[in-house]
Design a protein around this motif. Structure first.
Motif, PDB file in Angstrom:
ATOM      1  N   HIS A  37       0.828  -1.211   0.000  1.00  0.00           N
ATOM      2  CA  HIS A  37       0.000   0.000   0.000  1.00  0.00           C
ATOM      3  C   HIS A  37       0.858   1.255   0.000  1.00  0.00           C
ATOM      4  N   PRO A  66      -3.869   0.352  -2.642  1.00  0.00           N
ATOM      5  CA  PRO A  66      -4.670   0.879  -1.530  1.00  0.00           C
ATOM      6  C   PRO A  66      -3.860   1.928  -0.764  1.00  0.00           C
ATOM      7  N   SER A 118       4.847  -0.310   3.092  1.00  0.00           N
ATOM      8  CA  SER A 118       4.453   0.790   2.195  1.00  0.00           C
ATOM      9  C   SER A 118       5.458   0.954   1.062  1.00  0.00           C
TER      10      SER A 118
END
Length: 348
Positions: free
Chosen positions: A195, A235, A282
């Motif tokens: 994400h 996302p 991330s």
């Protein structure tokens, strides 16, 4: 054992402050010192509390009067020093301590005066700030002249210290860049990155005029644009580096989903360790918080600082890439080693 008093904002719910405290504390421990922690300024939390309760408004105004603030700081610091007992040196920092914040300005002078009265060497490390002149500058000048050692975390502050305050200071990148050196057991693996991460601050029109953003709708659109620059739309997790900031990330998450079609969620209230876990999963971090950007680089993320303040704009220009981060880490750690040498020199 040599006792070092570490004075900073590690007691707040700001993960950046906690990261500074963690790095400095463990580094000093590794050099064989006993480290005692003390808060630099205990009312700094007011900066993050935008919703003012009318019942305590008068009290808060009174506590910010210069004479009252000086008295409160000196009383608090004397009590702290009495409770702590003997210390061999005091390390103050790092972070944005040479700033316009009233409490910070009053606290530095009070700390330096009280420490000097106890014949305790003062080492001010890894600081940044601006120059406003007037009483603000007078207080800082008095405090800086009492320090045995001063280092700046950016070249702008280094120039201010040299040109405005006539202080011969050291320079090293922010101490949090040394996190990977001081805590080598924390992995920066690039596996399982699923994400993007968004770390906003609450919109304030005055803060964002330098970016040409005039309302919250434009601000959210700006964030959305930074989060959709990659070919693969991942996302987005919206979070905050202020532990108690749970409401605003939800607002941003909802608008990014409803208005821009992003797949979003919120994850707030994280500890420093929890925030680092978020970074480890991330790919890209869009952040209005500088220490979130620093930690993101350390843990293998690409970053997009939100340049609503000069320090974030400069940070983005200097550290946009993760390719040369090891050089910056080494420079930051070298600054810690010079701090250690300065402590040894001060107490010898």
């Amino acid at each position: 054992m040599t006792r070092i008093l570490l004075i900073n904002q590690g007691h707040t719910d700001n993960l950046g402050d906690q990261a500074i405290d963690a790095v400095l504390g463990k580094f000093l421990n590794s050099k064989g010192y006993e480290v005692i922690h003390a808060p630099y300024e205990t009312r700094v939390e007011d900066r993050f509390n935008l919703r003012i309760d009318n019942h305590d408004l008068t009290q808060r105004i009174v506590m910010r009067l210069p004479h009252v603030m000086r008295r409160l700081n000196h009383t608090r610091i004397r009590t702290t020093l009495d409770q702590i007992g003997h210390v061999d040196a005091a390390v103050v920092g790092g972070g944005e301590l040479l700033a316009s914040h009233w409490g910070f300005n009053a606290a530095l002078l009070a700390w330096c005066q009280e420490l000097r009265s106890h014949n305790i060497p003062i080492l001010l490390t890894g600081v940044s700030g601006n120059y406003l002149g007037g009483t603000n500058a007078t207080n800082y000048r008095k405090a800086l002249c009492m320090c045995n050692y001063v280092s700046a975390r950016d070249h702008s502050t280094e120039r201010i210290l040299r040109e405005q305050y006539d202080i011969n200071c050291d320079y090293a990148p922010d101490v949090v860049f040394s996190y990977a050196k001081v805590f080598p057991e924390v992995s920066s693996s690039t596996q399982n990155r699923a994400h993007e991460l968004c770390v906003p601050i609450e919109f304030d029109r005055q803060l964002f005029t330098t970016m040409g953003i005039t309302d919250e709708k434009e601000y959210i659109a700006y964030l959305a644009k930074q989060l959709t620059t990659t070919e693969k739309k991942l996302p987005v997790v919206v979070t905050s580096t202020i532990t108690n900031d749970r409401h605003y990330p939800r607002i941003i998450s909802k608008h990014l989903h409803d208005d821009f079609g992003l797949q979003t969620s919120t994850q707030t209230g994280e500890s420093l360790a929890g925030f680092i876990q978020l970074l480890q999963s991330s790919t890209h971090v869009v952040s209005a918080r500088m220490h979130a950007c620093i930690l993101a680089l350390l843990f293998g993320c690409h970053i997009t600082p939100v340049p609503f303040r000069e320090k974030l704009k400069v940070f983005g220009d200097e550290y946009q890439s993760i390719d040369d981060i090891q050089t910056v880490i080494n420079e930051s750690y070298s600054g810690l080693l010079r701090l250690h040498a300065a402590i040894e020199n001060a107490i010898s």
